[in-house]
Design a protein around this motif. Structure first.
Motif, PDB file in Angstrom:
ATOM      1  N   GLU A  49       0.814  -1.220   0.000  1.00  0.00           N
ATOM      2  CA  GLU A  49       0.000   0.000   0.000  1.00  0.00           C
ATOM      3  C   GLU A  49       0.842   1.262   0.000  1.00  0.00           C
ATOM      4  O   GLU A  49       0.595   2.195  -0.787  1.00  0.00           O
ATOM      5  N   ASP A  50       1.835   1.362   0.874  1.00  0.00           N
ATOM      6  CA  ASP A  50       2.670   2.565   0.921  1.00  0.00           C
ATOM      7  C   ASP A  50       3.400   2.777  -0.399  1.00  0.00           C
ATOM      8  O   ASP A  50       3.488   3.905  -0.905  1.00  0.00           O
ATOM      9  N   GLU A  51       3.926   1.700  -0.944  1.00  0.00           N
ATOM     10  CA  GLU A  51       4.631   1.783  -2.225  1.00  0.00           C
ATOM     11  C   GLU A  51       3.711   2.286  -3.338  1.00  0.00           C
ATOM     12  O   GLU A  51       4.080   3.148  -4.143  1.00  0.00           O
ATOM     13  N   ILE A  52       2.497   1.767  -3.359  1.00  0.00           N
ATOM     14  CA  ILE A  52       1.544   2.128  -4.412  1.00  0.00           C
ATOM     15  C   ILE A  52       1.151   3.594  -4.312  1.00  0.00           C
ATOM     16  O   ILE A  52       1.169   4.333  -5.308  1.00  0.00           O
ATOM     17  N   PHE A  53       0.797   4.052  -3.107  1.00  0.00           N
ATOM     18  CA  PHE A  53       0.394   5.445  -2.985  1.00  0.00           C
ATOM     19  C   PHE A  53       1.566   6.401  -3.209  1.00  0.00           C
ATOM     20  O   PHE A  53       1.371   7.519  -3.699  1.00  0.00           O
ATOM     21  N   THR A  54       2.770   5.960  -2.878  1.00  0.00           N
ATOM     22  CA  THR A  54       3.937   6.798  -3.162  1.00  0.00           C
ATOM     23  C   THR A  54       4.149   6.913  -4.668  1.00  0.00           C
ATOM     24  O   THR A  54       4.425   8.008  -5.190  1.00  0.00           O
ATOM     25  N   LYS A  55       4.001   5.818  -5.388  1.00  0.00           N
ATOM     26  CA  LYS A  55       4.172   5.873  -6.840  1.00  0.00           C
ATOM     27  C   LYS A  55       3.094   6.731  -7.488  1.00  0.00           C
ATOM     28  O   LYS A  55       3.361   7.492  -8.431  1.00  0.00           O
ATOM     29  N   LEU A  56       1.887   6.659  -6.979  1.00  0.00           N
ATOM     30  CA  LEU A  56       0.819   7.523  -7.483  1.00  0.00           C
ATOM     31  C   LEU A  56       1.129   8.997  -7.229  1.00  0.00           C
ATOM     32  O   LEU A  56       0.585   9.878  -7.905  1.00  0.00           O
ATOM     33  N   GLY A  57       2.009   9.257  -6.279  1.00  0.00           N
ATOM     34  CA  GLY A  57       2.397  10.638  -6.000  1.00  0.00           C
ATOM     35  C   GLY A  57       3.017  11.349  -7.188  1.00  0.00           C
ATOM     36  O   GLY A  57       2.946  12.579  -7.290  1.00  0.00           O
ATOM     37  N   TYR A  58       3.624  10.597  -8.119  1.00  0.00           N
ATOM     38  CA  TYR A  58       4.192  11.230  -9.311  1.00  0.00           C
ATOM     39  C   TYR A  58       3.123  11.930 -10.147  1.00  0.00           C
ATOM     40  O   TYR A  58       3.418  12.889 -10.853  1.00  0.00           O
ATOM     41  N   ILE A  59       1.884  11.422 -10.078  1.00  0.00           N
ATOM     42  CA  ILE A  59       0.809  11.991 -10.901  1.00  0.00           C
ATOM     43  C   ILE A  59      -0.276  12.628 -10.024  1.00  0.00           C
ATOM     44  O   ILE A  59      -1.402  12.812 -10.481  1.00  0.00           O
ATOM     45  N   ASP A  60       0.062  12.961  -8.798  1.00  0.00           N
ATOM     46  CA  ASP A  60      -0.881  13.612  -7.886  1.00  0.00           C
ATOM     47  C   ASP A  60      -0.862  15.114  -8.143  1.00  0.00           C
ATOM     48  O   ASP A  60       0.188  15.758  -8.047  1.00  0.00           O
ATOM     49  N   ILE A  61      -2.010  15.669  -8.467  1.00  0.00           N
ATOM     50  CA  ILE A  61      -2.109  17.081  -8.807  1.00  0.00           C
ATOM     51  C   ILE A  61      -1.762  17.987  -7.617  1.00  0.00           C
ATOM     52  O   ILE A  61      -1.351  19.135  -7.802  1.00  0.00           O
ATOM     53  N   CYS A  62      -1.884  17.477  -6.401  1.00  0.00           N
ATOM     54  CA  CYS A  62      -1.480  18.288  -5.243  1.00  0.00           C
ATOM     55  C   CYS A  62      -0.043  18.766  -5.387  1.00  0.00           C
ATOM     56  O   CYS A  62       0.276  19.932  -5.076  1.00  0.00           O
ATOM     57  N   PHE A  63       0.822  17.905  -5.849  1.00  0.00           N
ATOM     58  CA  PHE A  63       2.244  18.260  -5.949  1.00  0.00           C
ATOM     59  C   PHE A  63       2.526  19.098  -7.196  1.00  0.00           C
ATOM     60  O   PHE A  63       3.405  19.954  -7.180  1.00  0.00           O
ATOM     61  N   ARG A  64       1.771  18.879  -8.253  1.00  0.00           N
ATOM     62  CA  ARG A  64       1.909  19.727  -9.441  1.00  0.00           C
ATOM     63  C   ARG A  64       1.421  21.151  -9.134  1.00  0.00           C
ATOM     64  O   ARG A  64       1.957  22.130  -9.652  1.00  0.00           O
ATOM     65  N   ALA A  65       0.401  21.258  -8.281  1.00  0.00           N
ATOM     66  CA  ALA A  65      -0.167  22.572  -7.970  1.00  0.00           C
ATOM     67  C   ALA A  65       0.873  23.511  -7.384  1.00  0.00           C
ATOM     68  O   ALA A  65       0.796  24.738  -7.570  1.00  0.00           O
ATOM     69  N   GLU A  66       1.861  22.962  -6.699  1.00  0.00           N
ATOM     70  CA  GLU A  66       2.905  23.780  -6.090  1.00  0.00           C
ATOM     71  C   GLU A  66       3.735  24.520  -7.136  1.00  0.00           C
ATOM     72  O   GLU A  66       4.386  25.516  -6.825  1.00  0.00           O
ATOM     73  N   LYS A  67       3.707  24.045  -8.378  1.00  0.00           N
ATOM     74  CA  LYS A  67       4.537  24.622  -9.450  1.00  0.00           C
ATOM     75  C   LYS A  67       3.781  25.650 -10.301  1.00  0.00           C
ATOM     76  O   LYS A  67       4.366  26.278 -11.179  1.00  0.00           O
ATOM     77  N   VAL A  68       2.483  25.803 -10.064  1.00  0.00           N
ATOM     78  CA  VAL A  68       1.663  26.684 -10.895  1.00  0.00           C
ATOM     79  C   VAL A  68       2.033  28.151 -10.661  1.00  0.00           C
ATOM     80  O   VAL A  68       2.142  28.594  -9.526  1.00  0.00           O
ATOM     81  N   LYS A  69       2.207  28.888 -11.753  1.00  0.00           N
ATOM     82  CA  LYS A  69       2.481  30.323 -11.673  1.00  0.00           C
ATOM     83  C   LYS A  69       1.307  31.159 -12.176  1.00  0.00           C
ATOM     84  O   LYS A  69       1.240  32.359 -11.929  1.00  0.00           O
ATOM     85  N   ALA A  70       0.379  30.543 -12.899  1.00  0.00           N
ATOM     86  CA  ALA A  70      -0.782  31.255 -13.429  1.00  0.00           C
ATOM     87  C   ALA A  70      -1.714  31.685 -12.306  1.00  0.00           C
ATOM     88  O   ALA A  70      -1.709  31.118 -11.209  1.00  0.00           O
TER      89      ALA A  70
END
Length: 322
Positions: A243-264
């Motif tokens: 479970e931990d491994e799976i949710f960590t791998k899904l973190g690559y495509i988690d929009i929460c972490f992409r949101a940190e990079k938004v400048k718009a």
């Protein structure tokens, strides 16, 4: 007020519980280098859909891993000087809107592109082979592949950036005036695109999908759009040993972490009764955005069409018009 999630004051502080991979930044730096090396080779063909005062085209370009990506391209009949542009991304399993849905934006003066997500309901083709389970959806496609670069949504996120790059290179587009919008999966891709293309000025996501996967799981809301998570565990990890491994791998495509990079500048909308993409998940993404932002809340609405949302989106995007 009825609630299916946290109280509003908690939602305003919540930033998610899903784990972020240790090499997250390196992962996306590598992805962008791959995109830089992928020549888009755009092809524009006049569409069979013809209507007065508007020009409609089929746009094709090459995405990462051989993806053949299609989009609808709609332009005003006359463009006397470089025009602003809008990119639209559709919901999960669907396709770009009918041509007619984009025409009001073209009549406002925008060049509009509606991208079909590869392998879903439109004309875009996914040609990237992956190892492992591909049953019931695209979230899990590539999850069992030893190479995390084969995650399906990695390629889709990069497709949105490629689409933006193609549009910004058009002779009649002002690359300094570009906005993105969409709902559900399209809301996720709106934020993904804005995070990968910092030149984008405005982003209008609605109840974005692909946020805070572990929160969805712990709320027991892995149904409908997220149902494949439940099916994956039942089929591939029934005792949750990974479970931990799976949710960590899904973190690559988690929009929460992409949101940190938004400048718009971001205008996010959603319903507090959303039982598909729970409010806490997209609040977690919103609360990580560092750029100028605002939120439109619909207390009595679920994961559905939100009244006046296109009116509000049009007014928001009109900032791009000179």
């Amino acid at each position: 007020m009825p609630m299916i999630d946290m109280p509003l004051e908690q939602l305003k502080q919540y930033k998610g519980i899903s784990p972020k991979p240790a090499d997250y930044d390196e992962y996306w730096e590598r992805a962008l280098k791959e995109l830089d090396a992928t020549i888009p080779n755009p092809i524009i063909k006049e569409s069979n859909f013809r209507i007065p005062n508007t020009k409609c085209y089929d746009l094709y370009f090459t995405g990462t891993r051989g993806g053949n990506i299609h989009a609808k391209l709609i332009k005003p009949a006359e463009i006397k000087e470089k025009a602003p542009a809008l990119l639209h991304f559709h919901g999960y399993s669907g396709a770009s809107e009918d041509w007619f849905q984009y025409i009001p934006f073209a009549h406002m003066g925008f060049v509009v592109v509606g991208m079909d997500v590869r392998g879903q309901g439109g004309k875009s083709e996914d040609k990237n082979p992956v190892s492992g389970n591909t049953l019931h959806g695209h979230i899990i496609r590539g999850l069992d592949d030893p190479d995390p670069d084969n995650l399906f949504f990695r390629q889709v996120f990069l497709d949105t950036a490629q689409a933006a790059r193609v549009v910004m290179e058009m002779d009649d587009v002002d690359e300094t005036r570009v906005g993105v919008y969409g709902g559900s999966q399209g809301g996720a891709l709106t934020l993904a695109c804005a995070s990968l293309v910092p030149e984008i000025k405005l982003a209008a996501p609605v109840h974005p999908f692909l946020c805070d996967f572990r929160r969805v799981w712990e709320m027991d809301m892995a149904e409908r759009a997220y149902e494949e998570l439940k099916e994956y565990f039942r089929s591939c990890d029934p005792c949750h040993e990974r479970e931990d491994e799976i949710f960590t791998k899904l973190g690559y495509i988690d929009i929460c972490f992409r949101a940190e990079k938004v400048k718009a500048e971001v205008m996010l909308a959603g319903g507090l009764m959303d039982n598909v993409c729970p409010p806490s998940t997209w609040f977690a993404a919103y609360n990580r955005i560092k750029s100028k932002k605002s939120m439109l809340l619909y207390p009595d609405f679920s994961h559905e069409w939100l009244p006046q949302i296109m009116d509000k989106t049009a007014l928001f995007m009109s900032q791009l018009l000179k």
